[in-house]
Scaffold this active site. Structure first.
Site, PDB file in Angstrom:
ATOM      1  N   GLU A  98      -8.785  29.518  42.575  1.00 59.75           N
ATOM      2  CA  GLU A  98      -9.786  28.447  42.570  1.00 59.75           C
ATOM      3  C   GLU A  98     -11.096  28.906  43.174  1.00 59.75           C
ATOM      4  O   GLU A  98     -11.130  29.776  44.041  1.00 59.75           O
ATOM      5  CB  GLU A  98      -9.267  27.265  43.407  1.00 59.75           C
ATOM      6  CG  GLU A  98      -8.024  26.633  42.849  1.00 59.75           C
ATOM      7  CD  GLU A  98      -7.445  25.570  43.780  1.00 59.75           C
ATOM      8  OE1 GLU A  98      -8.197  24.994  44.596  1.00 59.75           O
ATOM      9  OE2 GLU A  98      -6.232  25.331  43.685  1.00 59.75           O
ATOM     10  N   CYS A 347      -9.331  23.955  48.941  1.00 56.20           N
ATOM     11  CA  CYS A 347      -8.827  25.049  48.113  1.00 56.20           C
ATOM     12  C   CYS A 347      -7.319  25.189  48.196  1.00 56.20           C
ATOM     13  O   CYS A 347      -6.721  25.046  49.236  1.00 56.20           O
ATOM     14  CB  CYS A 347      -9.509  26.351  48.487  1.00 56.20           C
ATOM     15  SG  CYS A 347     -10.875  26.681  47.397  1.00 56.20           S
TER      16      CYS A 347
END
Ligand code: SAH
Length: 365
Positions: A98, A347
């Site tokens: 990500e 995240c």
């Protein structure tokens, strides 16, 4: 791949000097100045076909012998609240990572991942739940920046290595990434505008300081003493707070760069007034030189709740009490704005959810 086949060169991992060396030999036999052209095209996400100032024969040879490790966008979530963009990238071997693009008054900041998963085991963190799968190469970390810039049509002026993974557990590729992304012939993001965040791998902090790269060091502290820290961060058993503080103090004395301490507030664990007083006492006593507290900053982060951890965010009014208590004891802190609250911008969560197949189609953009 046949056993006899030589693997393709990961060319996005190379600095201009290294590209020059590569193309000086077979099968390229090219002058060194071509390296700068290739490096510059790669930084803009242009494939070999599009490198219009190179001879066709060179483009063909590069195509045959090199690979460009630009990640593909597997998914993209845009916050309706503040425009924050969360990218789920698919790497060449199918693994997911990500990155988050945030817009501030002073420009765009990208939060990048440094590993697939993480082996640090912090209890509050989604990224570490299923351990570390592998390190990212410098080219893959750089690829996150290039792919996000291309997709959003913006220039990124700041980078924070606060995505999935522990950058200092992937030390060599992290340093290589810093050199690549800051190179004037490439994306040219100033090292002063890059934060390297660590849970506190003390020997690697010292190693990074010795390289004299003017990056900002961000320490994920999250606790005011060893008992509190070891309860959520296993790394503290290897490198307790005293050693960490000593490395942080030396970092400042070596580099002159102010350290940023991250403190995630977890309800009932590290958010009491006593913790705030202990934290202030810790920082003002250990981060000290010549009778003064060294320049430092504390970021207070409301915890993003992660399923199955049993840990929860501190209520907003208690965050404010914590901040005021710190200030009353001589330590200024900023409460981090939660960006992209509607897109799980912490995240690691998107990757985990996707791998478990939990996310519903309704959440997709
Ligand atoms: N491994 C590095 C960088 C990645 S984590 C580090 O530990 O610093 C980036 C930051 O997010 C760290 O400060 C980390 O402690 C914090 N973080 C992790 N999970 C979180 C959560 N659920 N809520 C809020 N912050 C979190």
């Amino acid at each position: 791949m046949k056993m006899s086949e030589t693997p393709k060169t990961d060319i996005m991992r190379l600095l201009p000097d290294e590209i020059a060396e590569l193309i000086s030999g077979e099968p390229y036999s090219q002058p060194a100045y071509r390296a700068k052209q290739i490096f510059s095209w790669l930084s803009r996400g242009v494939g070999f076909d599009g490198m219009s100032n190179l001879p066709k024969s060179l483009r063909e040879a590069l195509y045959q012998n090199c690979i460009i490790k630009l990640p593909a966008i597997a998914d993209k979530l845009v916050s309706a609240v503040d425009g924050t963009v969360k990218y789920l990238f698919r790497l060449h071997d199918g693994h997911l990572i990500e990155a988050v693009l945030m817009s501030y008054e002073h420009g765009y900041t990208l939060c990048v991942s440094s590993q697939v998963g993480c082996r640090m085991g912090c209890r509050f963190c989604a990224s570490t739940k299923s351990g570390r799968v592998r390190n990212l190469s410098a080219s893959e970390i750089l690829g996150e920046v290039i792919a996000a810039c291309l997709d959003a049509g913006v220039r990124v002026s700041n980078i924070v290595m606060m995505g999935i993974g522990e950058p200092l557990d992937n030390f060599d590729e992290t340093v290589r990434f810093l050199r690549l992304v800051s190179h004037p012939d490439g994306l040219s993001v100033g090292l002063r505008h890059i934060s390297v965040s660590t849970c506190g791998i003390v020997p690697r902090i010292r190693e990074l300081a010795a390289l004299e790269l003017p990056v900002t060091l961000s320490i994920s502290l999250h606790a005011s003493d060893d008992a509190e820290r070891s309860a959520t961060m296993p790394i503290n058993d290897a490198y307790p707070i005293e050693e960490l503080m000593s490395a942080c103090r030396d970092w400042f004395l070596d580099t002159g760069r102010r350290i940023s301490f991250e403190y995630t507030l977890i309800s009932g664990k590290n958010d009491s007034a006593a913790s705030a007083r202990r934290l202030a006492a810790l920082l003002t006593s250990r981060m000290r030189d010549g009778g003064h507290t060294l320049p430092l900053h504390v970021n207070l982060i409301p915890l993003n709740d992660v399923a199955d951890t049993g840990l929860h965010r501190t209520a907003a009014q208690n965050v404010e009490i914590f901040r005021k208590t710190l200030a009353a004891h001589g330590v200024n802190a900023t409460v981090r704005r939660r960006l992209g609250p509607d897109i799980e911008a912490a995240c690691g969560q998107l990757r985990i959810d996707r791998e478990r197949g939990e996310r519903t189609e309704g959440e997709r953009i």
